[in-house]
Design a protein around this motif. Sequence first.
Motif, PDB file in Angstrom:
ATOM      1  N   LYS A 118      -0.906   8.361 -11.142  1.00  0.00           N
ATOM      2  CA  LYS A 118      -2.084   8.136 -10.279  1.00  0.00           C
ATOM      3  C   LYS A 118      -2.640   6.732 -10.476  1.00  0.00           C
ATOM      4  O   LYS A 118      -3.239   6.152  -9.590  1.00  0.00           O
ATOM      5  N   LYS A 119      -2.431   6.175 -11.656  1.00  0.00           N
ATOM      6  CA  LYS A 119      -2.912   4.826 -11.979  1.00  0.00           C
ATOM      7  C   LYS A 119      -2.351   3.785 -11.008  1.00  0.00           C
ATOM      8  O   LYS A 119      -3.022   2.794 -10.696  1.00  0.00           O
ATOM      9  N   ILE A 120      -1.147   4.003 -10.508  1.00  0.00           N
ATOM     10  CA  ILE A 120      -0.504   3.050  -9.600  1.00  0.00           C
ATOM     11  C   ILE A 120      -1.317   2.881  -8.318  1.00  0.00           C
ATOM     12  O   ILE A 120      -1.371   1.794  -7.752  1.00  0.00           O
ATOM     13  N   PHE A 121      -1.971   3.951  -7.886  1.00  0.00           N
ATOM     14  CA  PHE A 121      -2.799   3.835  -6.681  1.00  0.00           C
ATOM     15  C   PHE A 121      -3.870   2.773  -6.880  1.00  0.00           C
ATOM     16  O   PHE A 121      -4.081   1.919  -6.016  1.00  0.00           O
ATOM     17  N   PHE A 122      -4.555   2.818  -8.003  1.00  0.00           N
ATOM     18  CA  PHE A 122      -5.669   1.903  -8.242  1.00  0.00           C
ATOM     19  C   PHE A 122      -5.200   0.483  -8.540  1.00  0.00           C
ATOM     20  O   PHE A 122      -5.869  -0.483  -8.178  1.00  0.00           O
ATOM     21  N   ILE A 123      -4.045   0.347  -9.157  1.00  0.00           N
ATOM     22  CA  ILE A 123      -3.533  -0.974  -9.517  1.00  0.00           C
ATOM     23  C   ILE A 123      -2.858  -1.653  -8.334  1.00  0.00           C
ATOM     24  O   ILE A 123      -3.006  -2.851  -8.129  1.00  0.00           O
ATOM     25  N   GLN A 124      -2.116  -0.898  -7.547  1.00  0.00           N
ATOM     26  CA  GLN A 124      -1.287  -1.490  -6.496  1.00  0.00           C
ATOM     27  C   GLN A 124      -1.806  -1.196  -5.088  1.00  0.00           C
ATOM     28  O   GLN A 124      -2.003  -2.115  -4.297  1.00  0.00           O
ATOM     29  N   ALA A 125      -2.024   0.077  -4.760  1.00  0.00           N
ATOM     30  CA  ALA A 125      -2.360   0.427  -3.379  1.00  0.00           C
ATOM     31  C   ALA A 125      -3.784   0.033  -3.000  1.00  0.00           C
ATOM     32  O   ALA A 125      -4.005  -0.511  -1.913  1.00  0.00           O
ATOM     33  N   LEU A 126      -4.736   0.304  -3.861  1.00  0.00           N
ATOM     34  CA  LEU A 126      -6.135   0.047  -3.520  1.00  0.00           C
ATOM     35  C   LEU A 126      -6.419  -1.423  -3.198  1.00  0.00           C
ATOM     36  O   LEU A 126      -7.058  -1.709  -2.179  1.00  0.00           O
ATOM     37  N   PRO A 127      -5.957  -2.379  -4.014  1.00  0.00           N
ATOM     38  CA  PRO A 127      -6.195  -3.781  -3.638  1.00  0.00           C
ATOM     39  C   PRO A 127      -5.579  -4.147  -2.280  1.00  0.00           C
ATOM     40  O   PRO A 127      -6.197  -4.861  -1.485  1.00  0.00           O
ATOM     41  N   ALA A 128      -4.384  -3.639  -2.002  1.00  0.00           N
ATOM     42  CA  ALA A 128      -3.753  -3.916  -0.703  1.00  0.00           C
ATOM     43  C   ALA A 128      -4.559  -3.293   0.430  1.00  0.00           C
ATOM     44  O   ALA A 128      -4.772  -3.923   1.483  1.00  0.00           O
ATOM     45  N   LEU A 129      -5.032  -2.076   0.233  1.00  0.00           N
ATOM     46  CA  LEU A 129      -5.840  -1.413   1.262  1.00  0.00           C
ATOM     47  C   LEU A 129      -7.158  -2.142   1.479  1.00  0.00           C
ATOM     48  O   LEU A 129      -7.631  -2.261   2.621  1.00  0.00           O
ATOM     49  N   ALA A 145       0.830  -1.210   0.000  1.00  0.00           N
ATOM     50  CA  ALA A 145       0.000   0.000   0.000  1.00  0.00           C
ATOM     51  C   ALA A 145       0.862   1.256   0.000  1.00  0.00           C
ATOM     52  O   ALA A 145       0.616   2.192  -0.771  1.00  0.00           O
ATOM     53  N   ILE A 146       1.880   1.286   0.843  1.00  0.00           N
ATOM     54  CA  ILE A 146       2.763   2.460   0.913  1.00  0.00           C
ATOM     55  C   ILE A 146       3.499   2.655  -0.408  1.00  0.00           C
ATOM     56  O   ILE A 146       3.599   3.769  -0.919  1.00  0.00           O
ATOM     57  N   ALA A 147       3.998   1.570  -0.981  1.00  0.00           N
ATOM     58  CA  ALA A 147       4.681   1.670  -2.279  1.00  0.00           C
ATOM     59  C   ALA A 147       3.722   2.182  -3.355  1.00  0.00           C
ATOM     60  O   ALA A 147       4.098   3.006  -4.196  1.00  0.00           O
ATOM     61  N   GLY A 148       2.488   1.714  -3.328  1.00  0.00           N
ATOM     62  CA  GLY A 148       1.497   2.152  -4.304  1.00  0.00           C
ATOM     63  C   GLY A 148       1.122   3.616  -4.136  1.00  0.00           C
ATOM     64  O   GLY A 148       0.953   4.343  -5.121  1.00  0.00           O
ATOM     65  N   ILE A 149       0.992   4.053  -2.899  1.00  0.00           N
ATOM     66  CA  ILE A 149       0.681   5.464  -2.635  1.00  0.00           C
ATOM     67  C   ILE A 149       1.850   6.340  -3.084  1.00  0.00           C
ATOM     68  O   ILE A 149       1.668   7.370  -3.735  1.00  0.00           O
ATOM     69  N   TYR A 150       3.057   5.920  -2.750  1.00  0.00           N
ATOM     70  CA  TYR A 150       4.249   6.679  -3.162  1.00  0.00           C
ATOM     71  C   TYR A 150       4.347   6.737  -4.680  1.00  0.00           C
ATOM     72  O   TYR A 150       4.631   7.783  -5.263  1.00  0.00           O
TER      73      TYR A 150
END
Length: 123
Positions: free
Chosen positions: A101-112, A89-94
């Motif tokens: 911004k796409k990284i948030f939805f692909i990486q951080a959101l599923p982890a969150l 999640a932290i890596a995706g937010i960073y």
Amino acid sequence: MHEIASIITAIVALEHIYILWMEMFAWETAGKKAFGKSLDHQLFKPTKALAANQGLYNGFLAAGLIWTFFIENPEWSQNIRLFFLGCVAIAGIYGAITASKKIFFIQALPALLAILFIILSNT
């Protein structure tokens, strides 16, 4: 809730196995398709080693998440799962802040979401 958290965790792990493959072995093909709009095509060849290094780290995240499915103690499994999901999640937010911004939805959101379902399964 626990089953949903496990399914999402497995999806996050599989996603990071894919990222490992793309960054370590297919940077100039699949990587170009994924990041070609935000990265100059001339940069893929000279950044191949950097991408491979990033891919290796994504592999460690996937390995940590997969490991949690084999830990017999439920408390330890959950704590280690939360740690690795937190890292993702932290890596995706960073990445969303610094790269796309796409990284948030692909990486951080599923982890969150997995973290949320883990927390909900404990209430």
